[in-house]
Design a protein around this motif. Sequence first.
Motif, PDB file in Angstrom:
ATOM      1  N   LEU A   1      52.241  91.236  37.227  1.00  0.00           N
ATOM      2  CA  LEU A   1      50.486  91.787  36.610  1.00  0.00           C
ATOM      3  C   LEU A   1      50.868  92.897  36.286  1.00  0.00           C
ATOM      4  O   LEU A   1      49.311  93.370  34.931  1.00  0.00           O
ATOM      5  CB  LEU A   1      50.720  91.628  38.133  1.00  0.00           C
ATOM      6  N   GLN A   2      51.183  93.910  36.934  1.00  0.00           N
ATOM      7  CA  GLN A   2      50.707  95.532  36.784  1.00  0.00           C
ATOM      8  C   GLN A   2      51.668  95.492  34.255  1.00  0.00           C
ATOM      9  O   GLN A   2      51.158  96.068  33.686  1.00  0.00           O
ATOM     10  CB  GLN A   2      51.434  96.569  37.122  1.00  0.00           C
ATOM     11  N   GLY A   3      52.571  94.502  34.795  1.00  0.00           N
ATOM     12  CA  GLY A   3      53.520  94.717  33.160  1.00  0.00           C
ATOM     13  C   GLY A   3      52.339  94.557  31.995  1.00  0.00           C
ATOM     14  O   GLY A   3      52.519  95.016  31.389  1.00  0.00           O
ATOM     15  N   LEU A   4      51.589  93.445  32.875  1.00  0.00           N
ATOM     16  CA  LEU A   4      50.698  92.673  32.405  1.00  0.00           C
ATOM     17  C   LEU A   4      49.737  93.189  31.688  1.00  0.00           C
ATOM     18  O   LEU A   4      48.887  92.780  30.221  1.00  0.00           O
ATOM     19  CB  LEU A   4      51.056  91.261  32.839  1.00  0.00           C
ATOM     20  N   GLN A   5      49.223  93.497  32.546  1.00  0.00           N
ATOM     21  CA  GLN A   5      47.814  94.648  31.915  1.00  0.00           C
ATOM     22  C   GLN A   5      48.388  96.054  31.619  1.00  0.00           C
ATOM     23  O   GLN A   5      47.868  96.201  30.678  1.00  0.00           O
ATOM     24  CB  GLN A   5      47.255  95.227  33.696  1.00  0.00           C
ATOM     25  N   GLN A   6      48.982  96.325  31.345  1.00  0.00           N
ATOM     26  CA  GLN A   6      50.223  97.789  30.644  1.00  0.00           C
ATOM     27  C   GLN A   6      49.449  97.259  28.866  1.00  0.00           C
ATOM     28  O   GLN A   6      49.740  97.356  28.136  1.00  0.00           O
ATOM     29  CB  GLN A   6      50.859  98.117  31.216  1.00  0.00           C
TER      30      GLN A   6
ATOM     31  N   GLY B   1      42.279  86.248  36.330  1.00  0.00           N
ATOM     32  CA  GLY B   1      41.400  86.040  35.052  1.00  0.00           C
ATOM     33  C   GLY B   1      42.023  88.123  34.820  1.00  0.00           C
ATOM     34  O   GLY B   1      41.341  89.312  35.626  1.00  0.00           O
ATOM     35  N   LEU B   2      42.510  88.125  33.381  1.00  0.00           N
ATOM     36  CA  LEU B   2      42.523  89.005  33.187  1.00  0.00           C
ATOM     37  C   LEU B   2      41.610  89.318  31.698  1.00  0.00           C
ATOM     38  O   LEU B   2      41.179  88.759  30.704  1.00  0.00           O
ATOM     39  CB  LEU B   2      43.569  89.575  32.569  1.00  0.00           C
ATOM     40  N   LEU B   3      40.620  90.347  31.972  1.00  0.00           N
ATOM     41  CA  LEU B   3      39.376  90.490  30.423  1.00  0.00           C
ATOM     42  C   LEU B   3      39.966  92.015  30.108  1.00  0.00           C
ATOM     43  O   LEU B   3      40.586  92.854  30.468  1.00  0.00           O
ATOM     44  CB  LEU B   3      38.470  90.574  31.598  1.00  0.00           C
TER      45      LEU B   3
END
Length: 160
Positions: A50-55, A117-119
């Motif tokens: 998830l952290q990699g996706l957010q980055q 959900g990521l925004l």
Amino acid sequence: GGGGGGGRMPRDNMASLIQRVARQARLTFRPPGGGGGHNTNNGPRFAENLQGLQQLLDKVRAEDLRLVPRGPSAVPGAAQPPASYMHICETESFSMGVFVLRAGACIPLHDHPGMHGLLKVLYGTLRIACFDTAGGDGGEGSGGGNGAASAPSPPSTAPR
């Protein structure tokens, strides 16, 4: 990145970044055991993924999706919808798309039970209101609450 002609370079960069986001989302949200359905945070590397996706998502800009802020319509009397949606991709475990909201537009209160959900705000500003059910049925920060989003009028600054 330097200058130069390379006419296809921006498109190639767009495709590779968006494809990388999609690949990371697939990795992050794939269900444990590889079956259908949504990830429930049970994977041993979920937080890391998830952290990699957010980055990766932090790197996405409006230009990567060929989006530019719209001014008034060039056609007199033409009504622009308050909100539109651009679908990017969808799998059994995630969907990715872009909502385009006109200044002052609002997405109605709605729920995404058991989902993450990521925004990413690409330009302008966004005001989000999230609510948990009175009985706390949303779970332990699981995103089980309801939410609504609106674009303040007029949009001004772009968050990171």
